[in-house]
Design an enzyme around this catalytic site. Structure first.
Site, PDB file in Angstrom:
ATOM      1  N   GLU A 120     -11.640  -9.354  20.714  1.00  0.00           N
ATOM      2  CA  GLU A 120     -11.503 -10.906  20.883  1.00  0.00           C
ATOM      3  C   GLU A 120     -13.060 -11.350  21.167  1.00  0.00           C
ATOM      4  O   GLU A 120     -13.230 -12.421  21.057  1.00  0.00           O
ATOM      5  CB  GLU A 120     -10.575 -11.158  21.644  1.00  0.00           C
ATOM      6  N   HIS A 142     -14.369  -5.649  23.328  1.00  0.00           N
ATOM      7  CA  HIS A 142     -13.349  -5.997  22.993  1.00  0.00           C
ATOM      8  C   HIS A 142     -13.465  -6.801  21.595  1.00  0.00           C
ATOM      9  O   HIS A 142     -14.236  -7.796  21.538  1.00  0.00           O
ATOM     10  CB  HIS A 142     -12.240  -6.744  24.062  1.00  0.00           C
ATOM     11  N   ASN A 198      -4.539  -4.524  29.602  1.00  0.00           N
ATOM     12  CA  ASN A 198      -5.381  -5.692  29.427  1.00  0.00           C
ATOM     13  C   ASN A 198      -4.411  -6.988  29.381  1.00  0.00           C
ATOM     14  O   ASN A 198      -4.019  -7.361  28.310  1.00  0.00           O
ATOM     15  CB  ASN A 198      -5.994  -5.792  28.230  1.00  0.00           C
ATOM     16  N   GLU A 215      -9.344   0.225  18.858  1.00  0.00           N
ATOM     17  CA  GLU A 215      -8.461  -0.885  18.666  1.00  0.00           C
ATOM     18  C   GLU A 215      -8.598  -1.371  17.413  1.00  0.00           C
ATOM     19  O   GLU A 215      -9.390  -2.512  17.137  1.00  0.00           O
ATOM     20  CB  GLU A 215      -8.537  -1.962  19.750  1.00  0.00           C
ATOM     21  N   LYS A 262      -5.508  -9.991  29.340  1.00  0.00           N
ATOM     22  CA  LYS A 262      -5.912 -11.256  28.697  1.00  0.00           C
ATOM     23  C   LYS A 262      -5.933 -12.646  29.319  1.00  0.00           C
ATOM     24  O   LYS A 262      -6.042 -12.331  30.564  1.00  0.00           O
ATOM     25  CB  LYS A 262      -5.384 -11.321  27.294  1.00  0.00           C
ATOM     26  N   GLY A 307      -1.979  -7.404  18.667  1.00  0.00           N
ATOM     27  CA  GLY A 307      -1.178  -8.636  18.591  1.00  0.00           C
ATOM     28  C   GLY A 307      -0.161  -8.934  17.473  1.00  0.00           C
ATOM     29  O   GLY A 307       0.394 -10.099  17.360  1.00  0.00           O
ATOM     30  N   SER A 361      -0.695  -3.388  19.360  1.00  0.00           N
ATOM     31  CA  SER A 361       0.732  -3.231  19.255  1.00  0.00           C
ATOM     32  C   SER A 361       1.330  -1.897  19.810  1.00  0.00           C
ATOM     33  O   SER A 361       2.225  -1.405  19.098  1.00  0.00           O
ATOM     34  CB  SER A 361       1.041  -3.667  18.018  1.00  0.00           C
TER      35      SER A 361
HETATM   36  P1  13P Z   1      -1.568  -5.662  21.883  1.00  0.00           P
HETATM   37  O1  13P Z   1      -1.126  -4.381  22.445  1.00  0.00           O
HETATM   38  O2  13P Z   1      -1.113  -7.296  22.277  1.00  0.00           O
HETATM   39  O3  13P Z   1      -1.612  -5.543  20.451  1.00  0.00           O
HETATM   40  O4  13P Z   1      -3.206  -5.922  22.234  1.00  0.00           O
HETATM   41  C1  13P Z   1      -3.997  -4.913  22.334  1.00  0.00           C
HETATM   42  C2  13P Z   1      -5.351  -5.265  22.950  1.00  0.00           C
HETATM   43  O5  13P Z   1      -6.083  -5.964  22.387  1.00  0.00           O
HETATM   44  C3  13P Z   1      -5.654  -4.443  24.123  1.00  0.00           C
HETATM   45  O6  13P Z   1      -7.068  -4.818  24.602  1.00  0.00           O
END
Ligand code: 13P
Length: 253
Positions: free
Chosen positions: A99, A97, A10, A169, A12, A175, A215
Site C-alpha cells: 500500500e 508494504h 497490521n 504479501e 493499517k 484485503g 487474507s
Molecule cells: P489482509 O490480511 O487484510 O489481507 O491484509 C494483509 C496485509 O496487508 C498485512 O500487512
C-alpha cells in the site's frame, strides 16, 4: 538457533485510541498461552505509546510502526522519523508494504533509506514485498519477487540480518478474501529463502523468518503455518478482532 515464529497484526488506518487500547488489552489477555510465538502489533502512529504501555510487561510481545520517513529529521512537515518511533518504545517498523509502494509511490531508493534509518535507530525491519495479480497470471511472480528482494537486500548489512524479517504479501491476496494456497505460499517462500541464500548465505537464510500476508485468517492459518518455509503471518483485517487474531497466533502445529 531455530527460526522465530511470528504473528504480526497490521492495523493499517483503523481504530480510535480507545479501540486501539481495548484491542491491545484483549490480545495480551487471550494470547498468553502462546509463549513460543512472537507477537507484534502495528497500530497507527498516534496510538503507539498508549499500546506500548499496555503490552509493556508481556513476554514476547512487541509494538511496531507501519512506516517511517527516510530522512533522519528536519523540515518534513507531517512525517515521523525512526528515532521518534524508537523513543516511544517501538521495536519494529514495516518497510515496503504494497500500500505504501502503490499509494505513496515508494521506490527502492526510499525503501533503502528507510531501512538505513530503521537500523541506525535499532529498529527491526519487516520488509514487505509481493507480486501483482497480472504478474502472477503472466507467470512473472518469481521474477518480480526476486527483483524486489535484490533491490533492498543487496544493500542490507550482512551483520544486521538478525534485525530482518521478511513478509511475502501477494498484492492480489491483500484485503480480497483470496488467499494463496499453502502450496503457492510454500513454493514462493522456498524461492525467497533460496534467493536470500544467494544474497547473504545459506546459514543466514535459515535464520530469517519469512511471514505470509494476504487474507490470512483463523481458518486458513493452520495449513499455511504448517508449511516448512512459512514462519508465521502478517495479518491485516483479521488482526482487528482479538479473538480471531489470537486464534491465528495459536495456529502453529
Ligand atoms: P489482509 O490480511 O487484510 O489481507 O491484509 C494483509 C496485509 O496487508 C498485512 O500487512
Amino acid at each position: 538457533m531455530k527460526r522465530k515464529k511470528i504473528v504480526a497484526g497490521n492495523w493499517k488506518m483503523n481504530t480510535t485510541k480507545e479501540e486501539a487500547e481495548k484491542l491491545a488489552a484483549s490480545i495480551v489477555q487471550s494470547s498468553q498461552a502462546f509463549q513460543g510465538v512472537e507477537k507484534i502489533v502495528f497500530p497507527p502512529f498516534p496510538f503507539l505509546q498508549a499500546v506500548k504501555t499496555i503490552v509493556n510487561n508481556t513476554a514476547n510481545f512487541f509494538v511496531g510502526a507501519q512506516n517511517c520517513n527516510h530522512h533522519d529529521k528536519g523540515a518534513y512537515t507531517g512525517e515521523v522519523s525512526a528515532a521518534m518511533l524508537k523513543s516511544v518504545g517501538c521495536d519494529y517498523v514495516l518497510i515496503g508494504h504494497s500500500e505504501r509502494r502503490q499509494y505513496f509511490t515508494e521506490d527502492n531508493i526510499q525503501l533503502l533509506s528507510k531501512t538505513e534509518q530503521a537500523l541506525t535507530n535499532n529498529l527491526n525491519v519487516i520488509f514487505c514485498f509481493g507480486e501483482q495479480l497480472n504478474e502472477r497470471k503472466n507467470n512473472q511472480h518469481f521474477e518480480t519477487v526476486k527483483k524486489q528482494l535484490h533491490g533492498v537486500l543487496n544493500f542490507f548489512p550482512k551483520n544486521k540480518t538478525e534485525q530482518l524479517v521478511l513478509a511475502y504479501e501477494p498484492v492480489w491476496a491483500i484485503g480480497t478474501g483470496e488467499t494463496a494456497t499453502p502450496a503457492q505460499a510454500q513454493e514462493m517462500h522456498a524461492f525467497i529463502r533460496k534467493t536470500v541464500a544467494e544474497i547473504f548465505s545459506q546459514e543466514i537464510t535459515e535464520q530469517i523468518s519469512i511471514l505470509y500476508g494476504g487474507s490470512c485468517n483463523a481458518q486458513n492459518a493452520p495449513e499455511l503455518f504448517s508449511c516448512p518455509d512459512v514462519d508465521g503471518g502478517l495479518i491485516g483485517g483479521a488482526s482487528l478482532n482479538a479473538d480471531e487474531f489470537c486464534k491465528i497466533i495459536g495456529s502453529f502445529g
